[in-house]
Write a protein that holds these residues in place. Structure first.
Motif, mmCIF file in Angstrom:
data_model
loop_
_atom_site.group_PDB
_atom_site.id
_atom_site.type_symbol
_atom_site.label_atom_id
_atom_site.label_comp_id
_atom_site.label_asym_id
_atom_site.label_seq_id
_atom_site.Cartn_x
_atom_site.Cartn_y
_atom_site.Cartn_z
ATOM 1 N N TYR A 126 2.870 5.430 -0.903
ATOM 2 C CA TYR A 126 3.557 6.715 -0.745
ATOM 3 C C TYR A 126 5.073 6.546 -0.731
ATOM 4 O O TYR A 126 5.799 7.286 -1.385
ATOM 5 C CB TYR A 126 3.097 7.437 0.523
ATOM 6 C CG TYR A 126 3.563 8.871 0.528
ATOM 7 C CD1 TYR A 126 2.938 9.829 -0.272
ATOM 8 C CD2 TYR A 126 4.678 9.252 1.265
ATOM 9 C CE1 TYR A 126 3.400 11.133 -0.309
ATOM 10 C CE2 TYR A 126 5.150 10.550 1.232
ATOM 11 C CZ TYR A 126 4.503 11.488 0.428
ATOM 12 O OH TYR A 126 4.968 12.779 0.372
ATOM 13 N N MET A 182 2.611 8.399 -4.072
ATOM 14 C CA MET A 182 1.194 8.598 -4.387
ATOM 15 C C MET A 182 0.360 8.509 -3.106
ATOM 16 O O MET A 182 0.240 7.426 -2.518
ATOM 17 C CB MET A 182 0.693 7.546 -5.384
ATOM 18 C CG MET A 182 1.164 7.730 -6.793
ATOM 19 S SD MET A 182 0.241 6.667 -7.954
ATOM 20 C CE MET A 182 0.782 5.051 -7.442
ATOM 21 N N PRO A 183 -0.234 9.611 -2.657
ATOM 22 C CA PRO A 183 -1.157 9.533 -1.524
ATOM 23 C C PRO A 183 -2.433 8.793 -1.936
ATOM 24 O O PRO A 183 -2.766 8.731 -3.122
ATOM 25 C CB PRO A 183 -1.476 11.007 -1.208
ATOM 26 C CG PRO A 183 -0.484 11.812 -1.991
ATOM 27 C CD PRO A 183 -0.085 10.983 -3.164
ATOM 28 N N VAL A 195 -8.507 13.981 -8.046
ATOM 29 C CA VAL A 195 -7.520 13.208 -7.282
ATOM 30 C C VAL A 195 -6.505 12.578 -8.236
ATOM 31 O O VAL A 195 -5.296 12.653 -8.037
ATOM 32 C CB VAL A 195 -8.221 12.104 -6.449
ATOM 33 C CG1 VAL A 195 -7.183 11.152 -5.844
ATOM 34 C CG2 VAL A 195 -9.072 12.729 -5.346
ATOM 35 N N TYR A 201 -9.667 16.736 2.089
ATOM 36 C CA TYR A 201 -9.435 16.895 0.650
ATOM 37 C C TYR A 201 -10.751 17.132 -0.077
ATOM 38 O O TYR A 201 -10.871 18.041 -0.907
ATOM 39 C CB TYR A 201 -8.747 15.659 0.074
ATOM 40 C CG TYR A 201 -8.491 15.779 -1.412
ATOM 41 C CD1 TYR A 201 -7.288 16.288 -1.893
ATOM 42 C CD2 TYR A 201 -9.469 15.426 -2.346
ATOM 43 C CE1 TYR A 201 -7.062 16.426 -3.243
ATOM 44 C CE2 TYR A 201 -9.262 15.565 -3.704
ATOM 45 C CZ TYR A 201 -8.054 16.063 -4.146
ATOM 46 O OH TYR A 201 -7.853 16.218 -5.499
ATOM 47 N N SER A 243 -2.481 11.196 -7.472
ATOM 48 C CA SER A 243 -2.813 10.420 -6.278
ATOM 49 C C SER A 243 -3.644 9.208 -6.670
ATOM 50 O O SER A 243 -3.976 9.020 -7.838
ATOM 51 C CB SER A 243 -3.591 11.293 -5.274
ATOM 52 O OG SER A 243 -2.805 12.388 -4.850
ATOM 53 N N ALA A 298 -0.745 7.961 -11.446
ATOM 54 C CA ALA A 298 -1.942 7.998 -10.598
ATOM 55 C C ALA A 298 -2.665 6.671 -10.719
ATOM 56 O O ALA A 298 -2.347 5.849 -11.585
ATOM 57 C CB ALA A 298 -2.855 9.148 -11.017
ATOM 58 N N GLU A 316 -1.566 2.104 1.852
ATOM 59 C CA GLU A 316 -1.216 3.492 1.532
ATOM 60 C C GLU A 316 0.221 3.847 1.898
ATOM 61 O O GLU A 316 0.861 4.657 1.226
ATOM 62 C CB GLU A 316 -2.201 4.482 2.169
ATOM 63 C CG GLU A 316 -2.228 4.540 3.667
ATOM 64 C CD GLU A 316 -3.236 5.577 4.163
ATOM 65 O OE1 GLU A 316 -3.447 6.589 3.465
ATOM 66 O OE2 GLU A 316 -3.830 5.380 5.234
#
Length: 759
Positions: free
Chosen positions: A411, A416-417, A91, A15, A96, A397, A407
């Motif tokens: 998700y 939300m990553p 981000v 990313y 995210s 976010a 995580e």
């Protein structure tokens, strides 16, 4: 840019690598913007809004809008966002979670996506964990937003609310002596909540945003409505809010008619029962269960043959609560007693939570145990979990220093990553292996010796404890050892900012409970820029700040938050945890393997060891606890989501009734006879009265529905013993209950009042 080249393999690395193109565009725009006048800079906001109105998307204007926000921050606060902060902003804009270490400037990061998304004309909500941070960040970052022509508001507890006004200077007695951000009210003028929610950017705590939503849905006048939609929320300390605090719903309630004397009566009886003989405790599940002996004694005291028959079950509920209060709720751990009140302590942040109560009579049972005034139990008017509230936003976010371990949950629940953003400077922190002792006393003796050694050397040490009880006990031991120190816990928080900020001074010893969301960085050498410049190098030569944990928390994230207090922005630092086989985590959740390893090694009581197998076993225990809590939150969410379908329909139709401007608008609830009777009276005046009657009927029916759903949930759980799936049973029964909801509302609304000849 060189720092961004270090991550390649992971998803986060890919990313960051992919963000380089946009980052380069932002940097190019920044060079051009640096030559513009302040007036020309302000014009950029109007230009962006026009572009969006003409069909451009946020992605089209992102590089230049981010650059404008960076330049505004630089001109107003003196801070020019680093490359990694710009990546963090991207981000967050994409919905995210930006995982950024402590000291990497997340407060500034939020300005970039907040500015970009506010250009659409809809409010951006920036959610903080406490009132102080909401005010501080609004004043601090409000300079940049106001410079660009955006309005900034703040909502606090006790219905306090403010708007940022650069021309307003309010000197308030509430100051943070840390030196960095002295006046938290300066430039804030008081305003009504409704006005604050009209601002482009609104700072506030998670609790207040949720309570305002619930209040909106029991309002009787359109002018009372506060929220104006759920566009974009940026949550600071997102793991604390959406994970740690997500287990129980927020509730607006009113007193019930259950007499307080009941609680004292059952507390007295619970004190006569003996553990193991009359009841058992399951610390993992935080539950108690009566044995056959306990049930027999209880039935004898009530003079009944079977306590499980209809009519006696309520008394059993009182006794279970009294036993829980006695066995599982510990003073100075889960709560403190102050001014004739039981005040909850947040187990993750270590902060007091005045005004909040445990539900289902637990709070009253603890009050009875402590001998303070017992508050009336309450009936729920409105409730919602943080999970279902925040899932209403079009875009959500977050940012935190510790999210990766959760995580999967972020998700699955919120879509939300989690993206790990690299630090601006290489990390120099040294994390030493755990020092493990056989007994608690041996561990504490070793902790005292280590603190003494560090203090005499001059290296500052921050000591983390998991509860007020342990915090105060350690302080007493340090006093006996004549080691000067500062104490920070939920009872002693008035000088919080100053204590934390000064924790990096030479020879400083600071004992603190959990430090999530404190909002003040520990600078080596001292709080002020002058002190830091003068003494920082000396502290670095000594090894930097030493963070010493006195036990592992149930959550690895809390341990990581403590570690993250040192080694900020490339500083040197050291961390180490001191553990014993008698610690709660090892005792309650640790496997027998830990004890077997210790026995095999012949671990002497006064000697600590560093053993990877024991450390891994303790880490496994933490993972099991986290998995248990995740299941509990998922379980709670699944049940609340069923109720949420009912809530959404009721609140939508109620709002329609709230804004109704003629009698026919209420006809789906009222019968023809009631409408015809209303038409014969003064329409404007009677309309207000009639609308209030309809709204009251909805509220009363909803309150009763919530109670029925609560009973349905309890009975669904019991049906699991009959091989039925509790969730399906709850959904089935809940839908049956809701099928008659509007008929009951209609019945209540059409019922004549006493003034109209009704009973």
């Amino acid at each position: 840019m060189a720092i961004l080249d270090k991550l390649f393999g992971s998803e986060s690395g890919r990313y960051v690598k992919g963000a380089k193109g946009i980052l380069q565009k932002v940097q190019e725009h920044k060079k051009t913007l640096a030559t513009l006048s302040d007036a020309d800079m302000r014009e950029k906001t109007a230009t962006f809004k026009k572009q969006l109105q003409d069909g451009a998307g946020l992605e089209d204007i992102l590089p230049e809008a981010f650059a404008v926000a960076c330049e505004a921050a630089k001109r107003t606060t003196g801070m020019d966002p680093f490359a990694v902060q710009i990546v963090g902003g991207k981000v967050i804009h994409e919905g995210s979670i930006a995982e950024m270490r402590t000291g990497e400037g997340k407060t500034l990061v939020a300005v970039l996506p907040a500015y970009l998304n506010a250009l659409s004309g809809k409010s951006v909500h920036i959610v903080t964990v406490n009132d102080y941070l909401a005010r501080r960040d609004a004043v601090w970052m409000g300079q940049a937003f106001a410079f660009l022509g955006l309005t900034v508001g703040v909502i606090n507890g006790q219905d306090d609310s403010y708007i940022y006004d650069a021309g307003h200077r309010e000197q308030d007695q509430q100051r943070d002596d840390a030196g960095a951000y002295k006046v938290v009210y300066e430039f804030l003028r008081e305003a009504k909540r409704q006005e604050v929610y009209q601002c482009d950017i609104v700072y506030g705590t998670n609790n207040e945003f949720v309570f305002d939503y619930l209040r909106d849905n029991i309002a009787y006048n359109p002018e009372e409505i506060r929220h104006r939609g759920f566009h974009f929320a940026i949550i600071d300390e997102v793991d604390s809010i959406l994970v740690d605090e997500a287990r129980s719903p927020l509730i607006i309630s009113a007193p019930s008619n259950i007499p307080a004397s009941h609680y004292a009566q059952f507390t007295k009886f619970a004190d006569t029962l003996k553990e193991e003989e009359d009841y058992t405790i399951d610390e993992k599940k935080r539950a108690v269960a009566l044995t056959a002996s306990g049930i027999e004694k209880f039935e004898r005291s009530l003079k009944v043959e079977n306590v499980y028959v209809e009519g006696a079950q309520r008394t059993l509920h009182y006794l279970h609560n009294a036993l829980k209060a006695k066995s599982l709720f510990k003073r100075d751990k889960q709560y403190v007693v102050r001014s004739d009140q039981v005040i909850i302590v947040d187990e993750f942040t270590g902060r007091l939570q005045p005004g909040r109560q445990w539900s289902d009579g637990i709070h009253q049972a603890v009050e009875a145990k402590e001998g303070v005034t017992i508050k009336q139990e309450t009936r729920t008017y409105a409730s919602i979990t943080f999970q279902n509230y925040f899932r209403m936003y079009e875009k959500l976010a977050g940012m935190t220093g510790t999210a990766k371990s959760s995580e999967e949950e972020f998700y699955k629940v919120y879509k939300m990553p989690v993206i790990s953003v690299p630090t601006n400077k290489p990390i120099q922190r040294v994390d030493h292996p755990d020092a493990i002792y056989q007994t608690h006393n041996a561990k504490i003796r070793a902790v005292i010796e280590k603190i003494k050694e560090l203090h005499e050397k001059g290296q500052p040490v921050l000591v983390g404890t998991a509860s007020i009880e342990h915090n105060e006990a350690l302080s007493k031991r340090l006093k006996r050892a004549k080691i000067p120190h500062e104490v920070l816990n939920a009872k002693k928080h008035e000088r919080e900012g100053e204590i934390i900020a000064q924790a990096g001074k030479r020879g400083a010893v600071t004992i603190a409970t959990n430090l999530a969301g404190r909002g003040v960085d520990i600078k080596l050498g001292g709080a002020t820029e002058e002190e830091s410049k003068k003494y920082a190098d000396t502290i670095k030569e000594l090894g930097g700040l030493f963070v010493l944990g006195t036990e592992r928390h149930e959550s690895r994230r809390i341990d990581d938050q403590l570690r993250g207090r040192c080694g900020r922005q490339g500083d040197k630092g050291e961390t180490q945890f001191y553990l014993s086989l008698e610690d709660d985590l090892t005792r309650v959740f640790g496997s027998d393997q830990v004890k077997q390893i210790a026995q095999r090694l012949g671990l002497p009581e006064d000697q600590g060891i560093q053993n990877k197998m024991i450390s891994k076993s303790i880490e496994s225990a933490q993972k099991r606890v986290e998995g248990h809590h995740f299941d509990a939150r998922r379980f709670s969410l699944e049940y609340d989501t069923i109720l949420d379908t009912h809530r959404a329909e009721v609140y939508t139709r109620r709002k329609k009734m709230l804004y109704a401007n003629n009698i026919e608008s209420l006809q789906e609830v009222l019968d023809e006879q009631t409408i015809e009777a209303a038409k014969k009276k003064s329409a404007d005046e009677y309309m207000t009265e009639l609308r209030a009657k309809v709204l009251r009927s909805i509220d009363l029916a909803w309150m009763e529905h919530l109670e029925l759903m609560d009973y349905a949930r309890s009975s669904a759980g019991l049906r699991s013993y009959g091989q039925r799936e509790p969730l399906m049973e709850y959904r089935k029964e809940g839908n049956q209950l809701f099928s008659g909801f509007w008929g009951y509302v209609r019945e209540l609304a059409c019922k004549p009042t006493p003034e109209e000849g009704g009973k």
